[in-house]
Scaffold this active site. Structure first.
Site, PDB file in Angstrom:
ATOM      1  N   CYS A   1     -54.325   9.323   9.133  1.00 38.01           N
ATOM      2  CA  CYS A   1     -53.731   9.057  10.442  1.00 38.01           C
ATOM      3  C   CYS A   1     -53.596  10.337  11.252  1.00 38.01           C
ATOM      4  CB  CYS A   1     -52.325   8.476  10.279  1.00 38.01           C
ATOM      5  SG  CYS A   1     -52.189   7.037   9.231  1.00 38.01           S
ATOM      6  N   CYS A   2     -53.829  10.198  12.530  1.00 41.08           N
ATOM      7  CA  CYS A   2     -53.468  11.227  13.505  1.00 41.08           C
ATOM      8  C   CYS A   2     -53.165  10.485  14.811  1.00 41.08           C
ATOM      9  CB  CYS A   2     -54.556  12.293  13.659  1.00 41.08           C
ATOM     10  SG  CYS A   2     -56.094  11.745  14.424  1.00 41.08           S
ATOM     11  N   TRP A   3     -52.843  11.205  15.870  1.00 40.46           N
ATOM     12  CA  TRP A   3     -52.380  10.560  17.093  1.00 40.46           C
ATOM     13  C   TRP A   3     -53.352   9.488  17.576  1.00 40.46           C
ATOM     14  CZ3 TRP A   3     -47.913   9.657  18.682  1.00 40.46           C
ATOM     15  CH2 TRP A   3     -47.642   9.295  20.002  1.00 40.46           C
TER      16      TRP A   3
END
Length: 149
Positions: free
Chosen positions: A64-66
């Site tokens: 996950c990232c933004w």
């Protein structure tokens, strides 16, 4: 199932992801902002989670990232990883079925709690296709990893 999870930020959806996976009976190996003292940079923690899949320490990973884009790019640089950025259940189901994806990439910005559960339901319900054309495509992608750079 042993699942590596990485996030570059300690966001509510990332914590919910870990809790949801554990509730479903999976063993979670945390990376990045989800593990004290770990490097939270999206490129670093996504690679770490993906590498565990490639090396067999985990069966799958969720990175996950933004936006989910950077996490999927970093994960896909690890030979043997087929990461798919999924913003809905239909894409998650297709990624597992047709692409034999072994890493799910998610956006911390766009993924709500109900959507997360739908995506995980679809991801875990789908099995890789055994259709000849689908297997040939996955084999071609695997061969790309073996090519000299």
């Amino acid at each position: 199932m042993r699942i590596s999870v990485s996030s570059d930020m300690d966001e509510p959806v990332a914590r919910l992801l870990v809790a949801e996976l554990r509730e479903r009976g999976h063993e979670v190996r945390a990376h990045g902002a989800l593990r004290a003292g770990a490097d939270p940079q999206w490129a670093v923690c996504s690679e770490a989670a993906a590498r565990e899949v490639a090396e067999g320490a985990a069966e799958q990973a969720v990175v996950c990232c933004w936006t989910g884009t950077g996490a999927s790019i970093a994960a896909n640089k690890v030979p043997g990883v087929r990461a798919a950025l999924c913003a809905d259940a239909a894409t998650a189901e297709g990624a597992r079925r047709w692409n034999d994806a072994n890493v799910l990439a998610l956006s911390l910005r766009l993924t709500s709690e109900p959507l997360l559960k739908e995506i995980l339901d679809a991801w875990f319900a789908a099995a890789p296709s055994q259709e000849e054309e689908d297997r040939r495509n996955v084999a071609h992608v695997e061969a790309l990893d073996a090519r000299p750079r």
